[in-house]
Design an enzyme around this catalytic site. Structure first.
Site, PDB file in Angstrom:
ATOM      1  N   HIS A 135       0.846  -1.196   0.000  1.00 42.72           N
ATOM      2  CA  HIS A 135       0.000   0.000   0.000  1.00 42.72           C
ATOM      3  C   HIS A 135       0.885   1.251   0.000  1.00 42.72           C
ATOM      4  O   HIS A 135       2.076   1.181   0.263  1.00 42.72           O
ATOM      5  CB  HIS A 135      -0.890   0.010   1.250  1.00 42.72           C
ATOM      6  CG  HIS A 135      -0.106   0.256   2.503  1.00 42.72           C
ATOM      7  ND1 HIS A 135       0.599  -0.745   3.144  1.00 42.72           N
ATOM      8  CD2 HIS A 135       0.136   1.401   3.197  1.00 42.72           C
ATOM      9  CE1 HIS A 135       1.220  -0.233   4.190  1.00 42.72           C
ATOM     10  NE2 HIS A 135       0.962   1.071   4.244  1.00 42.72           N
ATOM     11  N   HIS A 186       5.666   6.160  -1.390  1.00 44.07           N
ATOM     12  CA  HIS A 186       6.397   4.910  -1.615  1.00 44.07           C
ATOM     13  C   HIS A 186       5.586   3.712  -1.127  1.00 44.07           C
ATOM     14  O   HIS A 186       4.674   3.850  -0.327  1.00 44.07           O
ATOM     15  CB  HIS A 186       7.741   4.939  -0.879  1.00 44.07           C
ATOM     16  CG  HIS A 186       7.597   4.906   0.617  1.00 44.07           C
ATOM     17  ND1 HIS A 186       7.351   6.047   1.359  1.00 44.07           N
ATOM     18  CD2 HIS A 186       7.641   3.888   1.494  1.00 44.07           C
ATOM     19  CE1 HIS A 186       7.253   5.719   2.626  1.00 44.07           C
ATOM     20  NE2 HIS A 186       7.427   4.407   2.748  1.00 44.07           N
TER      21      HIS A 186
END
Length: 188
Positions: free
Chosen positions: A40, A123
């Protein structure tokens, strides 16, 4: 409840991330790889939150929800730890993503949530507590050029049932097709 707001990769991006993660794993002497189902992008970390505050988080997500946008993978990077590192797969700079994260932070603060002060670095975490083999440089790994359409925000709970780190969606808020600025509904 340990909560965070995130977006999740679609199947194509998840496969690409796992491909990079496999290449990374070959260059590590140790590390904890992120499980595929846990991949995620965290937009906001709320931390320990009483269950009665879930509704406030959902309201903030709804207030901040912008229009759908696309993200793409860019490069591998590292955050330094104490003797080890967190290795991540970054996303290309996307103004819509940055604006979404900023709107969300403002809406969460307006609902009384305290957020981390560090800069937002989009990220997906590949590995925690990673130690690279001598001469191995994760930043040199090939990154597939894959795009993913982001259409919803997720409030996720982080828990460790049976000692396994698991992220479970608590609620989802769709991004809007055509965002109407607050206070202008019904005006011409």
């Amino acid at each position: 409840m340990r909560l965070f707001v995130a977006v999740t990769p679609d199947d194509a991006m998840r496969r690409a991330v796992l491909q990079v993660q496999r290449s990374l794993a070959a260059g590590l002497t140790r590390g904890s790889l992120t499980r595929a189902e846990n991949l995620h992008l965290t937009l906001a970390f709320l931390g320990e939150t009483p269950p009665e505050r879930v509704e406030a988080a959902r309201r903030a997500m709804q207030a901040a929800a912008g229009v759908p946008f696309s993200v793409s993978l860019s490069q591998v990077g590292r955050f330094q730890g104490r003797g080890d590192e967190l290795v991540w797969l970054g996303l290309a700079h996307t103004p819509e993503l940055m604006a979404q994260a900023e709107r969300l932070a403002q809406a969460l603060r307006a609902e009384g949530f305290g957020l981390e002060a560090r800069a937002f670095t989009p990220h997906l975490t590949l590995a925690r507590r990673a130690v690279c083999r001598p001469g191995f440089c994760p930043e040199r790994l090939a990154v597939p050029r894959v795009r993913c359409r982001v259409t919803r925000l997720y409030l996720m709970e982080s828990a460790r049932p049976d000692g396994v780190l698991t992220y479970t969606p608590v609620c989802a808020v769709p991004l809007r097709s055509n965002r109407i600025p607050a206070g202008t509904a019904g005006k011409l």
